[in-house]
Enzyme design. Structure first.
Site, mmCIF file in Angstrom:
data_model
loop_
_atom_site.group_PDB
_atom_site.id
_atom_site.type_symbol
_atom_site.label_atom_id
_atom_site.label_comp_id
_atom_site.label_asym_id
_atom_site.label_seq_id
_atom_site.Cartn_x
_atom_site.Cartn_y
_atom_site.Cartn_z
ATOM 1 N N TYR A 62 41.941 57.228 25.860
ATOM 2 C CA TYR A 62 41.166 56.215 26.318
ATOM 3 C C TYR A 62 41.301 56.151 24.211
ATOM 4 C CZ TYR A 62 38.832 58.034 29.449
ATOM 5 O OH TYR A 62 38.613 58.831 31.132
ATOM 6 N N PRO A 103 31.673 55.916 39.630
ATOM 7 C CA PRO A 103 31.040 55.974 40.696
ATOM 8 C C PRO A 103 30.879 54.637 41.387
ATOM 9 C CG PRO A 103 29.871 56.603 38.280
ATOM 10 C CD PRO A 103 31.456 56.162 38.712
ATOM 11 N N PHE A 115 31.756 47.050 40.524
ATOM 12 C CA PHE A 115 31.722 46.582 42.153
ATOM 13 C C PHE A 115 30.765 46.491 43.180
ATOM 14 C CE2 PHE A 115 32.627 44.439 45.936
ATOM 15 C CZ PHE A 115 34.031 43.785 46.060
#
Length: 330
Positions: A59, A206, A211
């Site tokens: 990351y 999760p 969305f």
């Protein structure tokens, strides 16, 4: 906050904090993040009783671990820090997977330094390396446990056979893989194996990469540089079909007077007490909203309605593009 265990010993908050949005691959996977707000978000998480923080070498690369290390300085003893290794780099760019024993050790030493800690609580293999036997990789990880540099071991996106072989080499405390109302592929084989072996399960994404929050009504709501514009499930041909699930999540949320995100997380928590989701956040507002999910109890009717709206394999589109799909369930 409530608490659960990953494996027989590692106690963590029932919801962890996924730190990737604070600086993902290329530093802005979910749009640009504010360093000051990211640090404030970690502070607020600790205030809310969150003890489980997830980051990774890739990351940024590297800068996410540095940010988390800065945020936890002086209060590390109360926290469970998880990070991941498994990629090769050249001039800061990912060039492929590498889970060779030499890279396992290199990555661990670097993560310890960037995080500013003496021991990593949970050290994951980020992606399975098909060129290195899993027994060899886990053996190298186990050496780090024996040296006191790592407490517990984990895998990410490993297939069932790989997980069983790894666990036979050294106990695996947690498997991290994508799991949500719109990605249930692990239920048939992976989750039962985790239960049988006493391995905790940590769902990433999760909320379906945002969305399932109900806050995205079209692709135009995404920043221009947001990587989700290339996500198959966010594509023009799949977007409207996938919104049908969001409508049901919103309906259930309305009955509970809470957010859709809280319903999506409460559904995951209801799937078993060995499951610890790590919703990602880079802002205090979204963090606070997500963490309130631990206080929501879904009724049988709620669960039945969500099950009907989100059958296994019912989401339109693959969860990744071709290259990323080739790296999962190995």
């Amino acid at each position: 906050m409530k608490y659960r265990k990953l494996g027989p010993e590692l106690e963590v908050s029932a919801l962890g904090l996924g730190c990737m949005p604070m600086a993902g691959i290329g530093t802005a996977m979910y749009g640009t993040a504010s360093r000051a707000e990211s640090l404030a978000t970690i502070d607020r998480a600790i205030e809310l009783g969150v003890t489980f923080f997830d980051t990774a070498e890739v990351y940024g690369p590297l800068v996410n671990e540095e940010l988390l290390g800065h945020a936890i300085r002086g209060r590390r003893d109360r926290l469970v820090i998880a990070t991941k290794f498994g990629f090769a780099f050249n001039d800061g760019q990912v060039t492929g997977v590498d889970s060779s024993p030499a890279n396992v050790r290199r990555a661990c030493e670097g993560s310890l330094r960037r995080l500013g800690v003496d021991v990593i609580d949970l050290f994951y293999q980020h992606r399975v390396d098909p060129n290195v036997p899993i027994e060899e990789t886990v053996g190298a990880m186990a050496d780090l446990v024996n040296e006191g540099k790592v407490r517990f071991l984990g895998l990410s996106e490993a297939g069932a056979d790989t997980l069983e072989k790894a666990h036979a080499t050294h106990p695996i405390a947690a498997l991290q893989s994508e799991y949500s109302l719109w990605e249930r592929g692990i239920e048939e084989e992976i989750l039962p194996i985790c239960q049988d072996l006493g391995i905790g399960f940590v769902p990433y994404s999760p909320l379906g990469r945002g969305f399932l929050t109900g806050q995205i009504s079209s692709r135009d709501d995404l920043p221009e540089d947001d990587y989700r514009r290339n996500d198959p499930r966010y594509s023009e041909e799949n977007f409207d079909q996938n919104m049908k699930l969001v409508d049901v999540v919103k309906e259930v949320a309305g009955r509970h007077h809470c957010s859709p995100a809280q319903i999506a997380l409460a559904w995951l928590l209801a799937q078993g007490d060995f499951i610890v989701p790590i919703p990602g956040s880079k802002r205090r507002a979204t963090l606070e909203d997500s963490m309130a999910a631990v206080d929501i109890t879904l009724s049988d009717a709620d669960l039945d309605q969500l099950e009907a709206a989100a059958p296994v394999g019912g989401t339109a589109g693959l969860r990744y593009g071709e290259r990323m799909m080739s790296m999962v369930r190995l």
